[in-house]
Design a protein around this motif. Structure first.
Motif, PDB file in Angstrom:
ATOM      1  N   ASN A 140       0.785  -1.159  -0.200  1.00  0.00           N
ATOM      2  CA  ASN A 140      -0.024  -0.025  -0.059  1.00  0.00           C
ATOM      3  C   ASN A 140       1.016   1.489  -0.084  1.00  0.00           C
ATOM      4  O   ASN A 140       0.500   2.199  -0.442  1.00  0.00           O
ATOM      5  N   VAL A 141       2.046   1.179   0.515  1.00  0.00           N
ATOM      6  CA  VAL A 141       2.899   2.509   0.804  1.00  0.00           C
ATOM      7  C   VAL A 141       4.105   2.293   0.000  1.00  0.00           C
ATOM      8  O   VAL A 141       4.493   3.413  -0.754  1.00  0.00           O
ATOM      9  N   SER A 142       5.186   1.465   0.362  1.00  0.00           N
ATOM     10  CA  SER A 142       6.299   1.411  -0.177  1.00  0.00           C
ATOM     11  C   SER A 142       6.717   1.545  -1.549  1.00  0.00           C
ATOM     12  O   SER A 142       7.511   2.306  -2.130  1.00  0.00           O
ATOM     13  N   PRO A 143       5.893   0.636  -2.464  1.00  0.00           N
ATOM     14  CA  PRO A 143       6.138   1.048  -3.929  1.00  0.00           C
ATOM     15  C   PRO A 143       5.745   2.425  -4.406  1.00  0.00           C
ATOM     16  O   PRO A 143       6.124   2.763  -5.635  1.00  0.00           O
ATOM     17  N   GLY A 148      11.769   2.689  -7.570  1.00  0.00           N
ATOM     18  CA  GLY A 148      12.836   1.618  -8.032  1.00  0.00           C
ATOM     19  C   GLY A 148      12.026   0.359  -7.344  1.00  0.00           C
ATOM     20  O   GLY A 148      12.221  -0.672  -8.200  1.00  0.00           O
ATOM     21  N   LEU A 149      11.396   0.388  -6.202  1.00  0.00           N
ATOM     22  CA  LEU A 149      10.706  -0.798  -5.691  1.00  0.00           C
ATOM     23  C   LEU A 149       9.475  -1.092  -6.713  1.00  0.00           C
ATOM     24  O   LEU A 149       9.435  -2.237  -6.944  1.00  0.00           O
ATOM     25  N   SER A 150       8.970   0.034  -6.896  1.00  0.00           N
ATOM     26  CA  SER A 150       7.723  -0.300  -8.002  1.00  0.00           C
ATOM     27  C   SER A 150       8.153  -0.958  -9.164  1.00  0.00           C
ATOM     28  O   SER A 150       7.344  -1.989  -9.599  1.00  0.00           O
ATOM     29  N   LEU A 151       9.240  -0.723  -9.916  1.00  0.00           N
ATOM     30  CA  LEU A 151       9.731  -1.481 -11.068  1.00  0.00           C
ATOM     31  C   LEU A 151       9.927  -2.465 -10.707  1.00  0.00           C
ATOM     32  O   LEU A 151       9.942  -3.416 -11.709  1.00  0.00           O
TER      33      LEU A 151
END
Length: 356
Positions: A140-143, A148-151
């Motif tokens: 819910n938050v980090s990406p 970079g985490l989303s990718l």
């Protein structure tokens, strides 16, 4: 993968598999010495913490792997080294990464999505199917705050064999990163039925003038502890006698400690940052009058379910807003502070209980 003992929700999954006579191997750092699972079908692979332990364990796993799979050992060792910034990190990552490759697994479960970015060697090299849990802040938050985490999620989610989501909302949020939606299974949290008959040495606090309130969760800004401390400060100014306990493990504690001091709440707020056993946490909850969940974005947590099973009234702070402006208006703006109103509801609930 994770910690030993694992969080309650994961622990329930582990015990459920073990009850079906499946062998479950749990990898992780030990936060509670001498911890034992209830079933002999659960095997612990403890990750060392000390430098000496890390060095010895990494040498042991590398030696065992080179005997069992010499060519693969050279390959994976090179990958681990390439993804490590120095030799100490290489040894630490070896302790985490290599044991699953030695255990001839049928299924590998990852409980935190960030592990995919931190240890890409798993998804690139494990031969068995991989199941990933979709949980809380990691989805819910980090990406959203880390491109970079989303990718990384978009790269690896389509390659995951199965997903376990704690709610339909999190499952839908995870769809942004390209998983096969047919591979997502929602398994809602649950609690042990034994809690319904939980025995405690609790003294009836309803006859006391002091209101005992408790919150339990990770030590993270999204849990909303700083906002509820503001509400507690207002209650104190209104001469309400209360004792508020926060049980929150993890590292993000500085802001909470500072705010307790800055608001002069040291005498009425207790902050427990130590690792408590599950039984110790249950005992703390059972001894209170109210359970308060001030989280900014969360479903019904396991701690809330356990408090309800124990018969403890629960105050669940949720802003049903559609825009940031609405949220600001209800958090001290033109519509007042809904958090403070929730605290007052808690007081009314206790008064009602006293009159029953």
């Amino acid at each position: 993968t994770g910690t030993i003992p694992p969080p309650v929700f994961i622990n329930n999954l582990v015990n459920g598999l073990a009850d079906k006579n499946d062998t479950v191997i749990v990898y992780g750092k030990v936060s509670e010495r001498n911890y034992k699972f209830s079933s002999s079908a659960v095997v612990q692979r403890k990750v060392p913490i000390t430098k000496l332990g890390i060095m010895l364990y990494s040498i042991y796993t590398l030696s065992k792997l080179i005997i069992m799979q010499p060519q693969f050992c050279v390959k994976i060792a090179k990958l681990v080294r390439q993804n490590s910034t120095n030799w100490l990190q290489f040894l630490k990552r070896s302790c985490r990464l290599l044991p699953p490759f030695l255990d001839n697994l049928d299924i590998f479960h990852i409980q935190w999505a960030k592990t995919l970015e931190q240890y890409p060697e798993f998804i690139e090299n494990l031969k068995c199917p991989i199941v990933l849990s979709l949980r809380g802040t990691h989805i819910n938050v980090s990406p959203i705050s880390d491109e970079g985490l989303s990718l990384s999620y978009k790269k690896y989610f389509p390659r995951i064999n199965g997903f376990h989501a704690v709610s339909q909302a999190i499952a839908e949020e995870a769809e942004k990163y390209g998983p096969d939606i047919n591979k997502i299974t929602v398994i809602n949290p649950a609690v042990d039925e034994k809690l319904l008959n939980y025995k405690t040495d609790k003294v009836n606090n309803l006859d006391s003038e002091i209101l005992h309130i408790i919150s339990v969760g990770r030590c993270h800004w999204i849990k909303g502890y700083t906002f509820v401390l503001d509400a507690m400060s207002i209650l104190r100014k209104e001469k309400v006698d209360f004792n508020y306990t926060i049980i929150a493990g993890d590292r993000d504690q500085e802001n909470i400690l500072y705010q307790i001091h800055d608001l002069g709440l040291n005498e009425c707020v207790s902050f427990i940052n130590d690792e408590l056993s599950h039984d110790e946490v249950l005992k703390k909850i059972s001894e209170c009058d109210l359970f308060l969940l001030p989280s900014l974005e969360e479903g019904i947590s396991n701690a809330v379910l356990e408090a309800m099973a124990l018969g403890i009234p629960v105050i669940f702070g949720v802003l049903t807003d559609d825009t940031m402006q609405q949220a600001e208006n209800r958090s001290g703006g033109q519509y007042g502070n809904k958090g403070v109103e929730a605290a007052k509801v808690a007081l009314d609930m206790v008064e009602t209980l006293q009159n029953i």
